[in-house]
Write a protein that holds these residues in place. Structure first.
Motif, short mmCIF file in Angstrom:
data_model
loop_
_atom_site.label_atom_id
_atom_site.label_comp_id
_atom_site.label_asym_id
_atom_site.label_seq_id
_atom_site.Cartn_x
_atom_site.Cartn_y
_atom_site.Cartn_z
N ASP A 55 15.68 5.59 -8.41
CA ASP A 55 15.33 4.21 -8.07
C ASP A 55 15.37 4.05 -6.48
O ASP A 55 16.19 4.53 -5.93
N LEU A 56 14.13 3.19 -5.70
CA LEU A 56 14.46 3.06 -4.41
C LEU A 56 15.38 1.99 -4.13
O LEU A 56 15.97 2.20 -3.02
N MET A 57 15.55 0.85 -4.92
CA MET A 57 16.08 -0.02 -4.47
C MET A 57 17.49 0.13 -5.21
O MET A 57 17.35 -0.29 -6.43
N LEU A 58 18.65 0.31 -4.56
CA LEU A 58 19.92 0.30 -5.27
C LEU A 58 20.98 -0.35 -4.57
O LEU A 58 20.53 -0.89 -3.62
N SER A 83 9.53 3.04 -7.57
CA SER A 83 9.88 1.68 -6.88
C SER A 83 9.11 0.72 -7.14
O SER A 83 7.88 0.64 -7.83
N ALA A 84 9.40 -0.59 -7.08
CA ALA A 84 8.59 -1.72 -7.00
C ALA A 84 7.62 -1.89 -6.06
O ALA A 84 6.63 -2.85 -6.08
N ARG A 85 7.66 -1.19 -4.85
CA ARG A 85 6.87 -1.50 -3.74
C ARG A 85 5.96 -0.41 -4.01
O ARG A 85 5.92 0.71 -4.48
N GLN A 87 3.40 -0.03 -1.46
CA GLN A 87 2.95 0.27 -0.19
C GLN A 87 2.71 1.86 0.08
O GLN A 87 3.52 2.57 -0.09
N ASP A 88 1.64 2.33 0.87
CA ASP A 88 1.50 3.35 0.99
C ASP A 88 2.60 4.20 2.18
O ASP A 88 3.02 5.14 2.03
N SER A 89 3.13 3.16 2.93
CA SER A 89 4.05 3.65 3.83
C SER A 89 5.15 3.87 3.12
O SER A 89 5.85 4.81 3.47
N ASP A 90 5.61 3.36 2.16
CA ASP A 90 6.65 3.71 1.15
C ASP A 90 6.75 5.06 0.67
O ASP A 90 7.54 5.83 0.63
N LYS A 91 5.43 5.11 0.14
CA LYS A 91 5.12 6.33 -0.51
C LYS A 91 5.37 7.37 0.48
O LYS A 91 6.09 8.53 0.32
N ILE A 92 4.61 7.39 1.59
CA ILE A 92 4.49 8.60 2.53
C ILE A 92 6.13 8.56 3.02
O ILE A 92 6.71 9.81 3.19
N ARG A 93 7.18 7.54 3.31
CA ARG A 93 8.41 7.69 3.57
C ARG A 93 9.14 8.36 2.32
O ARG A 93 9.98 9.32 2.80
N ASP A 100 9.10 14.53 -4.68
CA ASP A 100 8.33 15.33 -5.13
C ASP A 100 6.88 14.42 -5.74
O ASP A 100 5.83 14.82 -5.72
N ASP A 101 7.49 13.25 -6.14
CA ASP A 101 6.18 12.23 -6.72
C ASP A 101 6.89 10.92 -6.58
O ASP A 101 8.03 10.55 -6.32
N TYR A 102 5.94 9.95 -6.76
CA TYR A 102 6.46 8.55 -6.44
C TYR A 102 5.59 7.86 -7.28
O TYR A 102 4.44 7.63 -7.65
N ILE A 103 6.28 6.82 -8.34
CA ILE A 103 5.95 6.13 -9.44
C ILE A 103 6.18 4.69 -9.05
O ILE A 103 7.22 4.20 -8.91
N THR A 104 5.17 3.79 -9.00
CA THR A 104 5.25 2.47 -8.89
C THR A 104 5.61 1.41 -10.27
O THR A 104 4.83 1.58 -11.13
#
Ligand code: CA
Length: 228
Positions: A55-58, A83-85, A87-93, A100-104
């Protein structure tokens, strides 16, 4: 039967943690859970999971930082970021930090389980691939995720290794951005601009003159092509 694969879940929301623990258990995976980032990193080092869902927000630190820490422990363990976010910028970051993967959020549990399976498949394909590739003056050690150029070593991220493997497989052919997104990042697309940024960084590691590339060539409007 092979031993069950272990998934480390780093997530502070009890309802999500419980739901995912059940779902992964139902699929036959062994699940370890940490609610804090630092505990997750410690657990990863001790238990060496086969995949991490992060999770992104811990409460104690953010997922980007945890991801970077996890990559110090393993260059190759698949990491899926939640992530709850959106934003493309968060995915890229997140992807730059080594995910390896990013799920909203909110996501369907079925989709996440499918992504986990896909990540395991990609990891297995990686294990069967050749160990070393040569490109001009650069020697790529795929298993160690390093690149040797003029006697010095550079670290490569999982995505850089996957991208290079894909380009090598199709040496001399144009590989489209969409195919790169699909093969390197999995089904969920980040935008194709991220591919271009990624190539720019990779050229700096590989190309003698990054602004005048000789090995990873741009095919305008389509994608990229590798020549040795
Ligand atoms: Ca959270």
């Amino acid at each position: 039967m092979p031993p069950a694969k272990t998934i480390l879940l780093i997530e502070d929301e009890p309802a999500i943690a419980l739901g995912l623990t059940d779902a992964f258990g139902f699929e036959g995976y062994r699940v370890l859970h940490a609610a804090r980032g630092r505990d997750g990193v410690a657990l990863a080092q001790r238990e060496k999971p086969d995949l991490v869902v992060l999770d992104l927000m811990l409460p104690d630190t953010n997922g980007f930082e945890v991801c970077t820490q996890l990559r110090l422990w393993s260059k190759s363990v698949p990491i899926l970021m939640l992530s709850a976010r959106s934003q493309d910028s968060d995915k890229i970051r997140g992807l730059d930090a080594g995910a390896d993967d990013y799920i909203t959020k909110p996501f369907s549990v079925g989709e996440l389980v499918a992504r986990v399976r896909a990540a395991f498949r990609r990891a297995e394909r990686g294990a069967e691939a050749p160990r070393e590739l040569v490109l001009g003056k650069a020697r790529l050690h795929l298993a160690g995720h390093t690149l040797e150029v003029d006697g010095r070593d550079e670290a490569l991220s999982t995505h850089e290794v996957e991208l290079l493997k894909l380009l090598f497989e199709r040496e001399g052919e144009t590989v489209s951005r969409d195919e790169i997104l699909d093969r390197v990042w999995g089904v969920q697309a980040i935008n194709s601009r991220a591919v271009d940024n990624f190539i720019v960084k990779l050229r700096k590691k590989i190309e003698p003159l990054p602004d005048r590339p000789q090995h990873i060539l741009t095919v305008y409007g389509v994608g990229y092509k590798l020549v040795r």
